[in-house]
Write a protein that holds these residues in place. Structure first.
Motif, PDB file in Angstrom:
ATOM      1  N   TYR A  23       0.824  -1.212   0.000  1.00 44.08           N
ATOM      2  CA  TYR A  23       0.000   0.000   0.000  1.00 44.08           C
ATOM      3  C   TYR A  23       0.858   1.262   0.000  1.00 44.08           C
ATOM      4  N   LYS A  67      -5.992   1.114   4.260  1.00 42.38           N
ATOM      5  CA  LYS A  67      -6.894   2.039   3.570  1.00 42.38           C
ATOM      6  C   LYS A  67      -7.368   3.147   4.498  1.00 42.38           C
ATOM      7  N   SER A  68      -7.797   2.794   5.697  1.00 43.48           N
ATOM      8  CA  SER A  68      -8.334   3.813   6.606  1.00 43.48           C
ATOM      9  C   SER A  68      -7.239   4.773   7.058  1.00 43.48           C
ATOM     10  N   SER A  71      -6.375   7.155   4.136  1.00 45.41           N
ATOM     11  CA  SER A  71      -7.433   8.111   3.808  1.00 45.41           C
ATOM     12  C   SER A  71      -7.789   9.033   4.974  1.00 45.41           C
ATOM     13  N   SER A  72      -7.155   8.837   6.113  1.00 42.62           N
ATOM     14  CA  SER A  72      -7.483   9.664   7.275  1.00 42.62           C
ATOM     15  C   SER A  72      -6.987  11.097   7.092  1.00 42.62           C
ATOM     16  N   ARG A  76      -3.202  12.633   5.764  1.00 42.75           N
ATOM     17  CA  ARG A  76      -3.084  13.530   4.615  1.00 42.75           C
ATOM     18  C   ARG A  76      -2.385  14.828   4.979  1.00 42.75           C
TER      19      ARG A  76
END
Length: 172
Positions: A23, A67-68, A71-72, A76
Motif C-alpha cells: 500500500y 486504507k483507513s 485516507s485519514s 493527509r
C-alpha cells in the motif's frame, strides 16, 4: 492467550508487513500497520473456523487498516520524514529485486491484487471477497497491473540498452 498471539504473530506478521508495504512503500508505515492489526486482534479476539478463515481475517484487517490510515485526515496533513533507503527486504535475485522495485511504482490498488494473487496464491473470487470488490474488478485490476508492469519493464530495458550502447540518435 499470550502464546496464541505470539504464534499468530510468527505466522502472519511478515504477511501483514508485506501487505502494508504494497500500500505504501514505507517501513514505518508497515510496522505501524502490523502493530495496529494485532491490536485489533487483541481487542476483538475473533473465533476462527479454520486456518484459511484466520488468514483471510488478518489479510482483510490489514487491508482495511492501510486504507483507513491512508485516507485519514491526519495522514493527509502529516509531512513524512525522509525515508531514503528504506524499503522492504529484497526478494532474492537481481531480477526479483528489479521486479519488486517496479511493483512498488504501481498504484496501491494494483499492488495489493498482484500480491494476493501471486504471493499469497489466492483465487480471484477469494481476493474479491477479502477486498470487498467484485471478481470482475479484481480481474480487471490484475490485467491492468500486468500491462503496467510489462510497459515499465520494456521502458527499463530500453533505458538500459541506451545506457549500454550509447544513444543512437546522438551518433552520426
Amino acid at each position: 492467550m499470550e502464546q496464541d498471539t505470539k504464534e499468530l504473530f510468527a505466522r502472519y506478521g511478515d504477511m501483514i508487513y508485506r501487505i502494508a508495504m504494497s500500500y505504501r512503500n514505507s517501513v514505518p508505515f508497515a510496522e505501524d500497520m502490523v502493530q495496529e492489526v494485532f491490536v485489533r486482534y487483541l481487542r476483538k479476539r475473533p473465533r476462527f473456523e479454520n486456518r484459511e478463515h484466520e488468514k483471510a481475517w488478518f489479510i482483510r484487517v490489514a487491508a482495511n487498516c492501510c486504507k483507513s490510515t491512508l485516507s485519514s485526515a491526519w495522514f493527509r496533513r502529516v509531512c513524512p520524514l525522509e525515508e531514503a533507503g528504506q524499503m522492504a527486504a529484497p526478494l532474492g535475485s537481481g531480477e526479483e529485486c528489479a521486479l519488486y522495485e517496479l511493483l512498488c511504482t504501481l498504484p496501491a490498488k494494483y499492488r495489493i491484487v498482484l500480491y494476493l494473487r501471486y504471493y499469497e496464491e489466492y483465487q480471484v473470487k477469494e481476493i474479491a471477497s477479502i477486498l470487498s470488490i467484485t471478481p470482475n474488478l479484481v480481474s480487471a485490476r490484475l490485467l491492468r497491473a500486468k500491462k503496467l508492469l510489462r510497459q515499465a519493464l520494456l521502458n527499463q530495458n530500453q533505458k538500459q540498452e541506451r545506457e549500454e550502447f550509447g544513444d543512437e540518435t546522438g551518433i552520426i
